[in-house]
Design a protein around this motif. Structure first.
Motif, short mmCIF file in Angstrom:
data_model
loop_
_atom_site.label_atom_id
_atom_site.label_comp_id
_atom_site.label_asym_id
_atom_site.label_seq_id
_atom_site.Cartn_x
_atom_site.Cartn_y
_atom_site.Cartn_z
N GLY A 20 -97.14 41.87 -108.61
CA GLY A 20 -98.43 42.15 -108.00
C GLY A 20 -99.54 42.23 -109.02
N LEU A 21 -99.27 42.95 -110.11
CA LEU A 21 -100.33 43.24 -111.06
C LEU A 21 -100.01 42.82 -112.48
CD1 LEU A 21 -101.18 46.78 -109.67
CD2 LEU A 21 -102.64 44.76 -109.55
N SER A 28 -98.43 35.78 -109.12
CA SER A 28 -99.02 37.10 -109.33
C SER A 28 -100.26 37.22 -108.46
CB SER A 28 -99.38 37.29 -110.80
OG SER A 28 -99.91 38.57 -111.01
N GLU A 38 -101.17 40.49 -106.41
CA GLU A 38 -101.21 41.80 -105.78
C GLU A 38 -100.19 41.89 -104.64
OE1 GLU A 38 -104.00 40.36 -107.38
OE2 GLU A 38 -105.66 41.21 -106.20
N LEU A 44 -111.07 38.69 -124.25
CA LEU A 44 -109.64 38.86 -124.46
C LEU A 44 -108.98 37.54 -124.88
CD1 LEU A 44 -107.25 40.87 -124.18
CD2 LEU A 44 -106.91 39.96 -121.90
N GLN A 87 -108.99 47.15 -113.46
CA GLN A 87 -108.48 45.77 -113.49
C GLN A 87 -107.44 45.56 -112.40
OE1 GLN A 87 -105.20 44.87 -115.04
NE2 GLN A 87 -105.51 42.72 -114.55
N ARG A 88 -107.60 44.50 -111.61
CA ARG A 88 -106.62 44.18 -110.59
C ARG A 88 -105.98 42.84 -110.92
NH1 ARG A 88 -107.44 44.40 -105.00
NH2 ARG A 88 -105.36 45.27 -104.98
N GLY A 89 -105.16 42.36 -110.02
CA GLY A 89 -104.41 41.15 -110.31
C GLY A 89 -105.21 39.88 -110.08
N ARG A 124 -120.73 50.98 -121.79
CA ARG A 124 -121.06 51.16 -123.21
C ARG A 124 -122.56 50.99 -123.46
NH1 ARG A 124 -116.06 49.46 -125.72
NH2 ARG A 124 -114.69 51.17 -125.21
N GLU A 139 -109.25 47.00 -123.85
CA GLU A 139 -110.05 48.08 -124.45
C GLU A 139 -110.11 47.94 -125.96
OE1 GLU A 139 -109.25 51.48 -121.01
OE2 GLU A 139 -107.97 51.40 -122.79
N LEU A 196 -116.71 47.55 -118.62
CA LEU A 196 -116.64 48.29 -119.87
C LEU A 196 -117.96 48.17 -120.65
CD1 LEU A 196 -114.68 49.93 -121.68
CD2 LEU A 196 -113.96 47.78 -122.68
N LEU A 197 -118.48 46.96 -120.68
CA LEU A 197 -119.71 46.74 -121.45
C LEU A 197 -120.92 47.42 -120.81
CD1 LEU A 197 -119.02 43.03 -122.35
CD2 LEU A 197 -119.03 44.97 -123.93
N TRP A 204 -115.71 55.37 -122.42
CA TRP A 204 -114.35 54.84 -122.35
C TRP A 204 -113.94 54.84 -120.87
CZ3 TRP A 204 -112.43 52.64 -126.50
CH2 TRP A 204 -111.10 52.25 -126.52
N ARG A 252 -105.99 50.63 -108.85
CA ARG A 252 -105.61 49.26 -109.17
C ARG A 252 -104.92 48.58 -107.99
NH1 ARG A 252 -103.10 50.54 -113.95
NH2 ARG A 252 -105.05 50.34 -115.06
N VAL A 291 -109.89 45.10 -127.67
CA VAL A 291 -110.73 43.95 -128.01
C VAL A 291 -112.20 44.34 -128.00
CG1 VAL A 291 -111.53 41.73 -127.09
CG2 VAL A 291 -109.10 42.18 -127.28
N PHE A 337 -110.83 38.70 -114.28
CA PHE A 337 -110.66 39.73 -115.31
C PHE A 337 -111.96 40.02 -116.05
CE2 PHE A 337 -109.68 41.10 -119.64
CZ PHE A 337 -108.92 42.21 -119.36
N VAL A 343 -104.44 46.42 -120.10
CA VAL A 343 -105.62 47.29 -120.14
C VAL A 343 -105.89 47.81 -121.55
CG1 VAL A 343 -106.63 49.42 -119.26
CG2 VAL A 343 -105.48 47.85 -117.69
N ARG A 358 -112.47 54.00 -117.14
CA ARG A 358 -111.18 53.51 -116.66
C ARG A 358 -111.40 52.10 -116.13
NH1 ARG A 358 -109.01 57.75 -112.97
NH2 ARG A 358 -110.07 56.65 -111.31
N LEU A 359 -110.62 51.15 -116.60
CA LEU A 359 -110.79 49.77 -116.15
C LEU A 359 -110.07 49.57 -114.82
CD1 LEU A 359 -110.38 47.64 -119.39
CD2 LEU A 359 -112.46 48.44 -118.28
#
Lengths: 280, 379
Positions: A66-67, A119, A121, B182, B122-124, B110, A78, B106-107, B117, A162, A80, B99, A74, B119-120
């Motif tokens: 799924g994820l 992939s 979800e 990334l 991020q999903r699929g 910031r 962060e 995040l940016l 900081w 998520r 990067v 993504f 993550v 929480r991301l």
């Protein structure tokens, strides 16, 4: 015309931390292999261990997640974008690949046929299962290892966010499951149907086993079973590939027949039907 | 059942143009779409800002272009294909999905607090397919393939499988990947990013450049000038992040695709190679082409010198551009090649050539050992 059922030769599932079993299986600790990959490898090894007589070298490997490997993705993102010390370890980047679990699982099993990762979800396990059934029925392969794997990363709130499951009942879980399918032959179970699509929100009762229980979120109307809620009622575990675990558990429990229904957040339905054959 | 599968329509956006006609004009002219980032304000790192990338030439900021590109390309493909009937299945290949949303989140935080900081969330990758399915009203399967650089080539193969099995009546295949910090940083960390324009199959090649891109293809059962005739999926179990260099895997996946299509190497008139410009990929692929076709193979071409490597989008995007070029009367050429690598012993075709009718092969190789080949008949 209905598709012919496909034999299910073996199945397995694992829930929780795979580290100890992974070390025992492979003879030492692999610190650089992620929890995500370890879960897939352990579940796959449990599955194939049930049928040491079956040569899976040419089998296809189909994995749904799924994820993906969120426990590494993550922190990598962060890192990067770290304001002072941006960093990106090549090893971590490679470990975040969507198909890392299928690559390492294929290697550990020497299962070198077609290799597919899905992939998305919701319905990822069902989708992997569907791909395998098409390849088996088309005659492209004679055997298929079909798995699902997902992990927990971060805290409970983060994981729920998520999964688009904030406020949903149930508990966050991590785990993996595998089925070993064949194109034909005798087997202890049969996969009767794996279907994905935009169905009406109902299921014909004739498709259901006599022992079916009515779970929260479903109601009977005439000859149909209608869904009137979200997806969370189906499964206590908040785990994108919970379908795989539920199927393996139902087969373990010797349920004579089993239907799993799932609706994605986007409205796509998945339906999987299996039956035990009475053979061992 | 091996029903014929017809390509009915396509759409694309890449460094050469925001629509297929513009990109085909760029291919005909031998243009290179690579340059310093100008439209990707979210690329934060000094070395990322200095890298050559392939950006889609549209002006909206990153948070809008992510979805605008996808919508534009899907609309172009569906418009070209015309109205369909029955169930449409959606088959998406992507490595990152949306993504970049997480990076932007995040940016933004910031920008308000340099030490933030957040929480991301991020999903699929499935959000891309969900958006496409909603846009076209899909009633068939909605599936997302996450197989590194072969993702959308795998989606094309899967669409063919689904059409033949009857799970849908029309397949909309989409390859989609946008530039992210990334992936830029990741490829730089792996020492695969060349600061100079990439040189696929060249003796001096050092690596690739990333491009953003999206390609969409509409397929149905039926006859037409472009037929998806076959495909194959092989695993290269050697290394997670580099190809085997003996050519055996590339040979196997090409031969298997030709067998699946029921054609022979002698019928092949063109090869759209993967050709990333990395040392190992081009060596393994070049040797594989030689093993199948001998010392005088049909024209083989890499489009990476013009587009950059669009990762999960590449399989569909490059297929779309190749077919659109053939429809426009020419076969594209390669950029960046000047000197043959004696270890490969073959040279790609540099100039655009005639749009020969016959069998065309489309290679895709990716991290995680993924190897896909597609076969299209141009009749």
């Amino acid at each position: 015309m209905a598709d012919r059922p496909l034999p299910v030769l073996a199945w397995s599932s694992i829930e929780g931390d795979p580290a100890a079993e992974h070390s025992a299986l492979f003879g030492r600790k692999f610190r650089r292999i992620s929890r995500f990959v370890k879960l897939a490898q352990v579940a796959a090894a449990r599955c194939t261990a049930q049928r040491p007589d079956v040569d899976i070298r040419a089998a296809g490997l189909f994995i749904g997640t799924g994820l993906g490997n969120t426990a590494d993705i993550v922190p990598l993102a962060e890192g990067v974008l770290h304001p002072n010390r941006p960093r990106c370890s090549p090893m971590s980047f490679a470990g975040c690949l969507g198909n890392a679990a299928s690559f390492f699982t294929a290697r550990s099993l020497a299962c070198l046929g077609p290799n597919v990762t899905i992939s998305q979800e919701d319905l990822s396990f069902e989708a992997a299962l569907l791909e395998a059934t098409l390849a088996l029925r088309a005659g492209d392969i004679q055997l298929a290892m079909v798995g699902g794997v997902d992990i927990i990363s971060g805290d409970e709130d983060e994981q729920r966010e998520r999964m688009n499951a904030v406020g949903a009942p149930g508990r966050c879980a991590q785990g993996a499951a595998f089925l070993l399918l064949a194109a034909d032959g005798d087997a202890p179970a049969l996969l009767q149907e794996c279907w994905l699509g935009a169905a009406p929100r109902q299921v014909v009762l004739a498709d259901l086993p006599a022992t079916a229980r009515l779970l929260p979120g479903w109601r009977l109307t005439g000859s149909a079973l209608c869904h009137h809620g979200g997806v969370a009622e189906f499964e206590e575990r908040l785990l994108p590939v919970a379908t795989g675990l539920r199927i393996a558990e139902a087969l373990d429990a010797n349920e004579p027949s089993f239907v799993h229904l799932q609706r994605s957040a986007a409205g796509t339905w998945g339906r999987v039907r299996l039956a035990r054959t009475g053979r061992v | 059942m091996t029903a014929p599968l017809v390509v009915l329509g396509w759409g694309s956006a890449c460094a050469l143009g925001a629509d297929t006609d513009s990109s085909v004009a760029g291919l005909r002219a031998g243009s290179c779409g690579l340059g310093r980032p100008e439209r990707s304000a979210h690329l934060q790192l000094t070395d990322a800002r200095d890298a050559l990338v392939g950006e889609i030439p549209i002006t909206p900021p990153p948070e809008q272009r992510l979805r605008q590109v996808l919508d534009m390309v899907v609309d172009e493909a569906m418009d070209r294909a015309g109205p369909g009937h029955g169930r449409t299945g959606v088959f998406v290949g992507t490595t990152g999905g949306f993504f970049v949303d997480a990076e932007l989140q995040l940016l933004r935080a910031r920008a308000l607090d340099p030490l933030a900081w957040p929480r991301l969330g991020q999903r699929g990758q499935g959000a891309v397919a969900d958006r496409v399915a909603q846009r076209v009203g899909a009633r068939g399967p909605v599936l997302t393939y996450a197989m590194a650089c072969t993702s959308s080539a795998a989606a094309v193969a899967a669409a063919g499988q689904h059409l033949r099995a009857g799970t849908c009546d029309r397949a909309l295949v989409v390859g989609y990947d946008m530039l992210s910090n990334l992936t830029l940083r990741g490829f730089q960390g792996l020492m695969l990013y060349d600061p100079e324009p990439c040189r696929p199959f060249d003796a001096s090649r050092k690596g690739l450049q990333l491009g953003e891109g999206c390609g969409a293809l509409v397929l149905e059962r039926g006859e037409g000038p472009f037929q998806l005739a076959g495909w194959s999926n092989h695993l290269d179990p050697g290394n997670l992040t580099s190809s085997s260099t003996d050519g055996l895997t590339a040979e196997a996946v090409i031969r298997a695709a030709l067998d699946h299509a029921g054609v022979t190497p002698a019928q092949v008139v063109g090869i759209k190679s993967h050709g990333t410009g990395t040392i190992d990929n081009d060596l393994g692929e070049g040797l594989g082409i030689g093993r199948v076709f001998g010392s005088a193979p049909p024209p083989f071409v890499s489009l990476k010198g013009a587009l950059g490597h669009t990762l999960g989008a590449a399989g569909t995007l490059e297929l779309v551009l190749w077919l659109a070029a053939l429809a426009a009367g020419f076969r594209p050429g390669s950029l960046g090649f000047t000197e043959q690598d004696p270890a490969i012993g073959l040279s790609p075709s540099l100039d655009p050539g005639p749009a020969d009718r016959g069998v065309h092969i489309f290679d895709a190789f990716g991290f995680g050992g993924s190897c896909i080949a597609l076969v299209v008949r141009h009749g």
